[in-house]
Every structure is written in structure tokens, then in C-alpha cells.
Write a protein that holds these residues in place. Structure first.
Motif, short mmCIF file in Angstrom:
data_model
loop_
_atom_site.label_atom_id
_atom_site.label_comp_id
_atom_site.label_asym_id
_atom_site.label_seq_id
_atom_site.Cartn_x
_atom_site.Cartn_y
_atom_site.Cartn_z
N UNK A 136 0.94 -1.07 0.01
CA UNK A 136 0.01 -0.08 -0.06
C UNK A 136 0.91 1.35 -0.05
N UNK A 137 1.92 1.33 0.88
CA UNK A 137 2.83 2.34 0.86
C UNK A 137 3.57 2.68 -0.53
N UNK A 138 3.93 1.71 -1.13
CA UNK A 138 4.68 1.85 -2.48
C UNK A 138 3.50 2.31 -3.48
N UNK A 139 2.09 1.73 -3.38
CA UNK A 139 1.13 2.03 -4.38
C UNK A 139 0.70 3.67 -4.00
N UNK A 140 0.86 4.18 -2.77
CA UNK A 140 0.46 5.70 -2.44
C UNK A 140 1.67 6.45 -3.00
N UNK A 141 2.86 5.86 -2.93
CA UNK A 141 4.11 6.66 -3.33
C UNK A 141 4.12 6.81 -4.80
N UNK A 142 3.52 5.91 -5.57
CA UNK A 142 3.22 5.80 -7.26
C UNK A 142 2.15 6.80 -7.45
N UNK A 143 1.19 6.92 -6.81
CA UNK A 143 0.12 7.89 -6.97
C UNK A 143 0.59 9.41 -6.67
N UNK A 144 1.37 9.67 -5.39
CA UNK A 144 1.72 10.97 -5.25
C UNK A 144 2.80 11.43 -6.21
N UNK A 145 3.77 10.43 -6.68
CA UNK A 145 4.98 10.88 -7.61
C UNK A 145 4.25 11.34 -8.70
N UNK A 146 3.20 10.68 -9.28
CA UNK A 146 2.39 11.28 -10.46
C UNK A 146 1.92 12.59 -10.21
N UNK A 147 1.35 12.79 -9.12
CA UNK A 147 0.57 13.93 -8.85
C UNK A 147 1.40 15.05 -8.81
N UNK A 148 2.58 14.74 -8.10
CA UNK A 148 3.63 15.94 -8.08
C UNK A 148 4.30 16.26 -9.63
N UNK A 149 4.26 15.52 -10.37
CA UNK A 149 4.47 15.62 -11.90
C UNK A 149 3.63 16.62 -12.44
N UNK A 150 2.23 16.30 -12.19
CA UNK A 150 1.27 16.82 -12.97
C UNK A 150 1.08 18.20 -12.20
#
Length: 203
Positions: A120-134
Motif C-alpha cells: 500500500x505504501x508503494x502504491x501511494x508513493x506511485x500515486x503521489x509521484x504522478x501527482x507531483x509531476x502533474x
């Protein structure tokens, strides 16, 4: 001088075998024996390199997340115009269809995140990393005067990633409910509204 250790190479080979096995069999049907047979090893030999199947799949997930995000960052950074960067981000986030190995892999591994905190932590990190790019693209667009956001950049960014995740899941089903072009058009429709910018001229 002793021989160099082959452990890194064997670990990489096992990750590659596990990656293919997850895509072909699905994570819920995956067994340690499947990995061992695919690698031409015994189950005990696999456990020498990865103490448990969970440990192996965590490495598969780590690698997949890094590759997916790095590809998206590269697609966006190759352009200077925020409008072109936004369009590139949207296009790089959608799977091509049910055979898109990397996206299918991420969706499969995402099912474990419901039960395992590490996943879950890595899945959240994936989401947040993409959010930061956007968010960075959106803020640059505001700064240069090409975007006029209808909500905070972080809110728009989160909505864009969530739309990608939702439509992407449908695109990877055995019988997709839409094609990639349709999903892209739907996300672009939201992006145009959220940025008050006509992105069609860049398509």
C-alpha cells in the motif's frame, strides 16, 4: 581473488520471471513453484535470493513503479511548453490495452495493497509521484499564463491521476469497455475544463 557474486544477476532474473508470471497468471494465482519452474530452479533456491514470495513481489513492484514513473517524467520533460507537457503526461499514463505489460503488472500488484501495508505504501508513493509531476506542469502553466485553473493545482493533479487509474483499469480488462483513444479524449475533456485551455490544437 574470488569469483564475483552472481547474486545480483540471479535476483534480476527472478524478478523478470516473476514479472512475466504475474502478468500471465495474475497475482492471486501465483505460487512460488511457478517462479521456480520459470527460472529453472528449485523453490529452495528461489528462497535463497528472496526469503518469501512476498519479498520477491515487492521487488517486482518497486521496479515497475520506478520504470513507469521514470517513463512519464521523461515524456513530460522532453517538452518545454506546459500545454505540450500536460498532453504528453496524459498520453503516457494510459495503457495501450489488455496486453500492456507494465500497466497490467501495476494493476495486478495493486490488488495486494488492500491487505499489505508495504504494498500500500508503494502504491501511494506511485500515486503521489504522478501527482507531483502533474502539479508541477499545472503550476508552470499558470506562471506562464497559458493555464487558468478552476481549482488548486494539487486538486486538478489528483483528479487527473485518478481518472487515468480508473480508465486505465477498464482498458486492461479482458474485454475493454473502451479504447485508449476514447479514454484519452475523456481525460482531455476534464483537463481542458480544469485549465481553461484548449489542448486540442496540440493533439
Amino acid at each position: 581473488m574470488g569469483r564475483p557474486s552472481r547474486a545480483p544477476q540471479r535476483r534480476a532474473e527472478l524478478v523478470a520471471v516473476a514479472r512475466r508470471a504475474v502478468v500471465e497468471r495474475g497475482v492471486l494465482n501465483l505460487r512460488l513453484r511457478d517462479i521456480a519452474e520459470g527460472a529453472g530452479m528449485s523453490s529452495g533456491s528461489v528462497l535463497y535470493y528472496f526469503p518469501t514470495l512476498v519479498d520477491l513481489l515487492q521487488e517486482v513492484q518497486r521496479e515497475a513503479v520506478e520504470r513507469f514513473c521514470a517513463d512519464r517524467e521523461q515524456a513530460a520533460s522532453a517538452r518545454s511548453d506546459p500545454r505540450a507537457r500536460l498532453l504528453a503526461m496524459i498520453r503516457s499514463g494510459l495503457p495501450s490495452g489488455p496486453e500492456d505489460e507494465l500497466c497490467v503488472l501495476l494493476y495486478e500488484l495493486g490488488t495486494i495493497a488492500r491487505r499489505d501495508p508495504a504494498y500500500a505504501a508503494r502504491h501511494i508513493a506511485l500515486f503521489e509521484r504522478q501527482v507531483r509531476i502533474y502539479a508541477g506542469i499545472l503550476e508552470a502553466g499558470v506562471a506562464t499564463g497559458v493555464f487558468e485553473l478552476t481549482a488548486e493545482a494539487l486538486t486538478v493533479a489528483r483528479n487527473l491521476v485518478t481518472l487515468e487509474d480508473g480508465y486505465g483499469l477498464h482498458l486492461t480488462l479482458a474485454v475493454p469497455v473502451m479504447d485508449t483513444g476514447t479514454a484519452e479524449s475523456l481525460i482531455l475533456s476534464y483537463a481542458r475544463t480544469a485549465t481553461r485551455c484548449d489542448l486540442e490544437e496540440l493533439s
